[in-house]
Design a protein around this motif. Sequence first.
Motif, PDB file in Angstrom:
ATOM      1  N   THR A 136      -4.302  29.456 -37.016  1.00 50.88           N
ATOM      2  CA  THR A 136      -4.877  30.703 -38.126  1.00 50.88           C
ATOM      3  C   THR A 136      -3.466  30.806 -39.038  1.00 50.88           C
ATOM      4  OG1 THR A 136      -6.304  31.708 -36.543  1.00 50.88           O
ATOM      5  CG2 THR A 136      -5.373  33.083 -38.165  1.00 50.88           C
ATOM      6  N   LEU A 137      -4.046  30.794 -40.305  1.00 52.26           N
ATOM      7  CA  LEU A 137      -2.782  31.247 -41.493  1.00 52.26           C
ATOM      8  C   LEU A 137      -3.370  32.607 -41.879  1.00 52.26           C
ATOM      9  CD1 LEU A 137      -0.492  30.481 -43.023  1.00 52.26           C
ATOM     10  CD2 LEU A 137      -2.258  29.483 -44.776  1.00 52.26           C
ATOM     11  N   ILE A 138      -2.279  33.555 -41.966  1.00 48.54           N
ATOM     12  CA  ILE A 138      -2.480  34.905 -42.376  1.00 48.54           C
ATOM     13  C   ILE A 138      -1.798  35.020 -43.914  1.00 48.54           C
ATOM     14  CG2 ILE A 138      -2.157  37.335 -42.160  1.00 48.54           C
ATOM     15  CD1 ILE A 138      -2.318  37.021 -39.161  1.00 48.54           C
ATOM     16  N   LEU A 139      -2.617  35.207 -44.817  1.00 47.74           N
ATOM     17  CA  LEU A 139      -1.880  35.228 -46.184  1.00 47.74           C
ATOM     18  C   LEU A 139      -1.867  36.739 -46.647  1.00 47.74           C
ATOM     19  CD1 LEU A 139      -3.497  32.501 -48.307  1.00 47.74           C
ATOM     20  CD2 LEU A 139      -1.125  32.694 -47.253  1.00 47.74           C
ATOM     21  N   ALA A 161      -1.297  25.574 -50.141  1.00 50.36           N
ATOM     22  CA  ALA A 161      -2.448  24.591 -50.206  1.00 50.36           C
ATOM     23  C   ALA A 161      -2.269  23.641 -48.868  1.00 50.36           C
ATOM     24  CB  ALA A 161      -2.355  23.902 -51.394  1.00 50.36           C
ATOM     25  N   ILE A 162      -0.801  23.285 -48.741  1.00 49.17           N
ATOM     26  CA  ILE A 162      -0.702  22.152 -47.649  1.00 49.17           C
ATOM     27  C   ILE A 162      -0.905  23.131 -46.529  1.00 49.17           C
ATOM     28  CG2 ILE A 162       1.056  21.022 -46.291  1.00 49.17           C
ATOM     29  CD1 ILE A 162       2.281  20.328 -48.971  1.00 49.17           C
ATOM     30  N   GLU A 163      -0.496  24.297 -46.074  1.00 50.85           N
ATOM     31  CA  GLU A 163      -0.747  25.118 -44.914  1.00 50.85           C
ATOM     32  C   GLU A 163      -2.293  25.752 -44.615  1.00 50.85           C
ATOM     33  OE1 GLU A 163       1.478  25.595 -47.095  1.00 50.85           O
ATOM     34  OE2 GLU A 163       3.592  26.146 -46.371  1.00 50.85           O
ATOM     35  N   SER A 178      -7.454  26.252 -39.595  1.00 48.78           N
ATOM     36  CA  SER A 178      -9.018  26.214 -39.470  1.00 48.78           C
ATOM     37  C   SER A 178      -9.596  27.515 -39.564  1.00 48.78           C
ATOM     38  CB  SER A 178      -9.335  25.800 -37.764  1.00 48.78           C
ATOM     39  OG  SER A 178      -8.594  26.850 -36.963  1.00 48.78           O
ATOM     40  N   ARG A 179      -8.751  28.721 -39.672  1.00 47.85           N
ATOM     41  CA  ARG A 179      -9.051  30.003 -40.109  1.00 47.85           C
ATOM     42  C   ARG A 179      -7.719  30.571 -40.815  1.00 47.85           C
ATOM     43  NH1 ARG A 179      -9.899  33.750 -35.309  1.00 47.85           N
ATOM     44  NH2 ARG A 179      -8.018  34.476 -35.493  1.00 47.85           N
ATOM     45  N   LEU A 180      -8.450  31.033 -41.981  1.00 42.89           N
ATOM     46  CA  LEU A 180      -7.401  31.952 -42.935  1.00 42.89           C
ATOM     47  C   LEU A 180      -8.027  33.632 -42.839  1.00 42.89           C
ATOM     48  CD1 LEU A 180      -7.462  29.773 -46.082  1.00 42.89           C
ATOM     49  CD2 LEU A 180      -5.586  29.892 -44.544  1.00 42.89           C
ATOM     50  N   ARG A 184     -11.255  25.974 -55.393  1.00 37.30           N
ATOM     51  CA  ARG A 184     -10.307  25.077 -55.919  1.00 37.30           C
ATOM     52  C   ARG A 184      -9.497  24.393 -54.856  1.00 37.30           C
ATOM     53  NH1 ARG A 184      -6.694  27.968 -60.566  1.00 37.30           N
ATOM     54  NH2 ARG A 184      -8.521  28.555 -61.935  1.00 37.30           N
ATOM     55  N   LEU A 185      -9.340  24.689 -53.497  1.00 36.70           N
ATOM     56  CA  LEU A 185      -8.842  24.225 -52.541  1.00 36.70           C
ATOM     57  C   LEU A 185      -9.826  23.462 -51.697  1.00 36.70           C
ATOM     58  CD1 LEU A 185      -5.764  26.722 -51.692  1.00 36.70           C
ATOM     59  CD2 LEU A 185      -5.909  24.473 -53.149  1.00 36.70           C
ATOM     60  N   GLY A 186     -11.245  23.916 -51.656  1.00 24.74           N
ATOM     61  CA  GLY A 186     -12.308  23.361 -50.897  1.00 24.74           C
ATOM     62  C   GLY A 186     -11.972  23.530 -49.486  1.00 24.74           C
ATOM     63  N   PHE A 187     -11.620  24.746 -49.156  1.00 29.35           N
ATOM     64  CA  PHE A 187     -11.407  25.255 -47.830  1.00 29.35           C
ATOM     65  C   PHE A 187     -12.926  25.400 -47.240  1.00 29.35           C
ATOM     66  CE2 PHE A 187     -10.753  28.452 -44.473  1.00 29.35           C
ATOM     67  CZ  PHE A 187      -9.846  27.769 -43.534  1.00 29.35           C
ATOM     68  N   GLU A 188     -12.986  24.687 -46.024  1.00 30.12           N
ATOM     69  CA  GLU A 188     -14.554  24.675 -45.181  1.00 30.12           C
ATOM     70  C   GLU A 188     -14.335  25.669 -44.001  1.00 30.12           C
ATOM     71  OE1 GLU A 188     -16.516  21.117 -44.996  1.00 30.12           O
ATOM     72  OE2 GLU A 188     -16.279  20.793 -47.283  1.00 30.12           O
ATOM     73  N   GLY A 189     -13.059  26.171 -43.388  1.00 23.10           N
ATOM     74  CA  GLY A 189     -13.053  26.874 -42.186  1.00 23.10           C
ATOM     75  C   GLY A 189     -13.361  28.365 -42.334  1.00 23.10           C
ATOM     76  N   ASP A 190     -13.131  29.003 -41.480  1.00 23.61           N
ATOM     77  CA  ASP A 190     -13.463  30.441 -41.086  1.00 23.61           C
ATOM     78  C   ASP A 190     -12.315  31.019 -42.113  1.00 23.61           C
ATOM     79  OD1 ASP A 190     -14.204  33.037 -40.752  1.00 23.61           O
ATOM     80  OD2 ASP A 190     -13.365  32.877 -38.604  1.00 23.61           O
ATOM     81  N   LEU A 191     -12.968  31.609 -43.260  1.00 29.31           N
ATOM     82  CA  LEU A 191     -12.177  32.506 -43.962  1.00 29.31           C
ATOM     83  C   LEU A 191     -12.625  34.138 -43.869  1.00 29.31           C
ATOM     84  CD1 LEU A 191     -10.058  32.673 -46.491  1.00 29.31           C
ATOM     85  CD2 LEU A 191     -12.291  32.448 -47.974  1.00 29.31           C
ATOM     86  N   ARG A 192     -11.646  34.881 -43.127  1.00 29.06           N
ATOM     87  CA  ARG A 192     -11.708  36.214 -42.394  1.00 29.06           C
ATOM     88  C   ARG A 192     -11.117  37.272 -43.416  1.00 29.06           C
ATOM     89  NH1 ARG A 192     -11.528  36.493 -36.433  1.00 29.06           N
ATOM     90  NH2 ARG A 192     -13.177  34.913 -36.780  1.00 29.06           N
ATOM     91  N   ALA A 193     -12.029  38.347 -43.695  1.00 25.90           N
ATOM     92  CA  ALA A 193     -11.397  39.450 -44.182  1.00 25.90           C
ATOM     93  C   ALA A 193     -11.044  40.578 -43.219  1.00 25.90           C
ATOM     94  CB  ALA A 193     -12.677  40.192 -44.936  1.00 25.90           C
ATOM     95  N   THR A 194      -9.801  41.089 -43.243  1.00 20.31           N
ATOM     96  CA  THR A 194      -9.130  41.995 -42.375  1.00 20.31           C
ATOM     97  C   THR A 194      -8.717  43.074 -43.126  1.00 20.31           C
ATOM     98  OG1 THR A 194      -6.960  40.908 -42.595  1.00 20.31           O
ATOM     99  CG2 THR A 194      -8.545  40.157 -40.865  1.00 20.31           C
TER     100      THR A 194
END
Length: 134
Positions: free
Chosen positions: A23-26, A36-38, A43-45, A67-77
């Motif tokens: 999981t990456l938290i931005l 982009a690499i991270e 699997s989840r942002l 643009r980055l084509g991320f297909e994992g879970d994109l979560r709003a917190t």
Amino acid sequence: MKPASRIRLLDAEAHAGDVSASTLILPNDADPLAYAIEIAAASRLELQFPSFTDGRAYSQAYLIRRRLGFEGDLRATGEVLVDQLLQMERTGFSSAVLSADVSMADALRQLERFPAFYQGDALREAPWRGSALE
């Protein structure tokens, strides 16, 4: 583009129990393109809404999906309100953690309010070409 599915709604307890090894938290002021690499390795942002008036995470979500084509879970917190859920879904979020004072029933009702849109979004091409029965 794959067909869009509905945004997954979680309460704080379900979110805390949903453990993912990658999981990456931005923060909402981060440039997603600089990560982009991270992002590709996650699997989840998790993108943060520090207040309902701060919508920078919408732009981040759109960039991450398109643009980055991320297909994992994109979560709003953070401060996630019922009236924001459709916009979150349309900009690419796949899950959202509801604030403690938000009713799950109200959130689900809000998602059913508009069954389709003519405009394209982060997950659907424009113009919408579905039938009235879809």
